[in-house]
Design a protein around this motif. Sequence first.
Motif, mmCIF file in Angstrom:
data_model
loop_
_atom_site.group_PDB
_atom_site.id
_atom_site.type_symbol
_atom_site.label_atom_id
_atom_site.label_comp_id
_atom_site.label_asym_id
_atom_site.label_seq_id
_atom_site.Cartn_x
_atom_site.Cartn_y
_atom_site.Cartn_z
ATOM 1 N N PRO A 12 13.496 5.598 64.191
ATOM 2 C CA PRO A 12 12.079 5.779 64.502
ATOM 3 C C PRO A 12 11.651 5.291 65.891
ATOM 4 N N LEU A 37 10.974 12.137 70.533
ATOM 5 C CA LEU A 37 10.890 11.006 69.606
ATOM 6 C C LEU A 37 12.135 10.126 69.610
ATOM 7 N N GLY A 89 14.211 9.745 64.123
ATOM 8 C CA GLY A 89 14.272 9.558 62.671
ATOM 9 C C GLY A 89 15.581 10.049 62.089
ATOM 10 N N ASP A 90 15.500 10.827 61.042
ATOM 11 C CA ASP A 90 16.675 11.423 60.402
ATOM 12 C C ASP A 90 16.694 12.917 60.727
ATOM 13 N N VAL A 93 15.123 15.216 58.043
ATOM 14 C CA VAL A 93 13.742 15.050 57.576
ATOM 15 C C VAL A 93 12.826 15.713 58.597
ATOM 16 N N PHE A 94 12.393 16.899 58.313
ATOM 17 C CA PHE A 94 11.558 17.694 59.217
ATOM 18 C C PHE A 94 12.075 17.691 60.656
ATOM 19 N N GLY A 95 13.373 17.641 60.798
ATOM 20 C CA GLY A 95 13.907 17.574 62.154
ATOM 21 C C GLY A 95 14.595 18.875 62.548
ATOM 22 N N THR A 118 14.556 7.317 58.751
ATOM 23 C CA THR A 118 13.416 8.195 58.972
ATOM 24 C C THR A 118 12.144 7.378 59.214
ATOM 25 N N SER A 119 11.281 7.918 60.071
ATOM 26 C CA SER A 119 10.014 7.222 60.340
ATOM 27 C C SER A 119 9.186 7.123 59.062
ATOM 28 N N LEU A 170 3.935 13.852 57.592
ATOM 29 C CA LEU A 170 4.426 13.846 58.967
ATOM 30 C C LEU A 170 3.787 15.020 59.697
ATOM 31 N N MET A 171 3.657 14.896 60.964
ATOM 32 C CA MET A 171 3.076 15.968 61.799
ATOM 33 C C MET A 171 1.700 16.377 61.274
ATOM 34 N N VAL A 197 -0.228 5.482 61.190
ATOM 35 C CA VAL A 197 0.673 4.627 61.978
ATOM 36 C C VAL A 197 1.212 5.438 63.152
ATOM 37 N N ALA A 200 5.263 4.250 65.556
ATOM 38 C CA ALA A 200 5.791 3.211 64.675
ATOM 39 C C ALA A 200 7.093 2.619 65.217
ATOM 40 N N PRO A 227 2.813 10.874 68.038
ATOM 41 C CA PRO A 227 3.356 10.942 66.684
ATOM 42 C C PRO A 227 2.705 9.907 65.766
ATOM 43 N N LEU A 229 2.150 8.788 61.502
ATOM 44 C CA LEU A 229 2.427 8.945 60.075
ATOM 45 C C LEU A 229 1.120 8.744 59.328
HETATM 46 N N1 SAH Z 1 13.032 13.559 61.777
HETATM 47 C C1 SAH Z 1 11.887 12.723 61.984
HETATM 48 C C2 SAH Z 1 10.595 13.479 61.790
HETATM 49 C C3 SAH Z 1 10.398 14.618 62.748
HETATM 50 S S1 SAH Z 1 8.863 15.425 62.554
HETATM 51 C C4 SAH Z 1 11.983 11.511 61.066
HETATM 52 O O1 SAH Z 1 12.833 11.450 60.184
HETATM 53 O O2 SAH Z 1 11.234 10.554 61.284
HETATM 54 C C5 SAH Z 1 7.875 14.600 63.726
HETATM 55 C C6 SAH Z 1 6.845 13.731 63.042
HETATM 56 O O3 SAH Z 1 7.457 12.561 62.553
HETATM 57 C C7 SAH Z 1 5.737 13.236 63.936
HETATM 58 O O4 SAH Z 1 4.716 14.193 64.090
HETATM 59 C C8 SAH Z 1 5.262 12.033 63.173
HETATM 60 O O5 SAH Z 1 4.442 12.393 62.095
HETATM 61 C C9 SAH Z 1 6.548 11.487 62.602
HETATM 62 N N2 SAH Z 1 7.141 10.423 63.422
HETATM 63 C C10 SAH Z 1 8.384 10.376 63.912
HETATM 64 N N3 SAH Z 1 8.603 9.211 64.570
HETATM 65 C C11 SAH Z 1 7.460 8.519 64.499
HETATM 66 C C12 SAH Z 1 7.034 7.246 64.971
HETATM 67 N N4 SAH Z 1 7.848 6.437 65.665
HETATM 68 N N5 SAH Z 1 5.773 6.854 64.692
HETATM 69 C C13 SAH Z 1 4.943 7.631 63.989
HETATM 70 N N6 SAH Z 1 5.280 8.835 63.528
HETATM 71 C C14 SAH Z 1 6.527 9.281 63.768
#
Ligand code: SAH
Length: 501
Positions: A12, A37, A89-90, A93-95, A118-119, A170-171, A197, A200, A227, A229
Amino acid sequence: MKGKVYLVGAGPGDYKLMTLKGMECIKKADVIVYDRLANEDYLKEAKTGCEFIYVGKASSDHTLPQDEINDVIVNKAKEGKIVTRLKGGDPYVFGRGGEEGEYLLEHDIPFEVVPGITSAIGGLCYAGIPITHRDYASSFHVITGHLKDDEKDEINWAALAGLKGTLVFLMGVANLNKISENLIKEGKSKETPVALVSWATRYNQSVVIGTLENIYELALEKGVKPPTLIAVGEVVGLRDKLNFFEDKPLFGKNIVVTRAREQSSSLVEQINDLGGHAIELPAIKIEELADNQELDKCIASLKDYNHLVFTSQNTVQIFFNKLSERGYDTRSLAHMKICAVGPSTVSSLNEKGIKPDFVPKRAVGEAVFECLSQTLTKEDSILMPRSAIARDYLVESLKSICKVKAIDLYNTVTAAIDKDMILGMLSKNAIDYITFASSSTVINFVNGIGTENIDKLRGTRLVSIGPITSKTLREYGLEVYREPEQYTIDGLVDCMIKDNE
Ligand code: SAH
């Protein structure tokens, strides 16, 4: 010739929240493809010559079109390269990691996936919010907030509203209003706690707390941006107790480190571990003297000396490198008493398997003299590797007792600092502390920003490692905000911690 692709979760944001396996993939990559990110500091770990390809735009959440990213990765792998695709993140997970994997498979390119924190879970954790808790949530649900126009088909709001678990979107910032309205409409209590958040786990993490009913308004008021959460559920309330990260002593502080990059790592690491943001603006660079025949001669005649005084970590590193280059090891120093000026020099010596015989109470030349003069006699002879710009005091005063051979090992030269960046931050009052670990960092930093700009430093807290450095600051008419009792890096960090207690 076929390369290989690693889809790596970069976690994250907090630098240390990366897996060992992920770090290995960064180190062996020929090409690193990364987006917004993924913490950019990881790029420092790449091998020399590694190619970096940025595929995210800083101004918005948009990235390069996915098919272009896919092509970049595939083409580089086809050239036989090891490609590390770093994702925040991972990767799954929406990546869009799944899509990238499918595409690689279609093109017959071998790949591995390295999961990341993941965040959705780790990000909430740093905001003091456990995603589940026996008393409040028995499940959690991670949901995309990136809604299509016909989101009715995409998300079953009635089902989500009926759940007792924690909901994490997310997003979702752009659709926050829709999200909270839909949940309320389908029967979720208006009073349900919500946390937003942003960034994060980073030093600039910020959190807004509200309820389903007022969170949208609060987000507008505070200007919340991605970004971010969105966490919905009773677990949000635990933040009051479990907020360990924002409680760190240097959380959110911007701290300039002017030490040479070669020496700054422990200071930078301590600042980051304490929740601060270390901004590396090295005012000096360590440059070993080339073709140092004097040093060669001394190493060939170590038998002529019975004391060896190390005045910095750099002297230890350079001296031992030379020793080893000449085919010697620590045994060639067995007949000598060894002195280290201060704790960091001691730890460098410890790494070489040496426990120094003398360590003065304070890390300055005067204290070294006081300490050594108690046992030295005129029969002794001292070898003292040092910086070419060292003060003469120590050598001259020891010479009043016995033979001393000072040998210059390195120069500290001015490093170009990013003047516009630092002046920009100073004018916005965006710097909490500037740290100085030697007189030469002061001189070179002031020259770096330009003496005509010296007044701009006046509002900023200048922290000095010890009296000699402070004296240099004062000679420029600058006020020293803090100086530690122990003239060490730990002491310097301690000053800033105490300042925030
Ligand atoms: N693969 C990532 C998510 C990618 S989608 C994961 O596992 O965390 C992108 C979204 O993730 C952002 O719009 C936000 O909602 C969230 N996100 C990722 N990193 C973040 C962070 N450090 N702080 C807050 N939100 C984060």
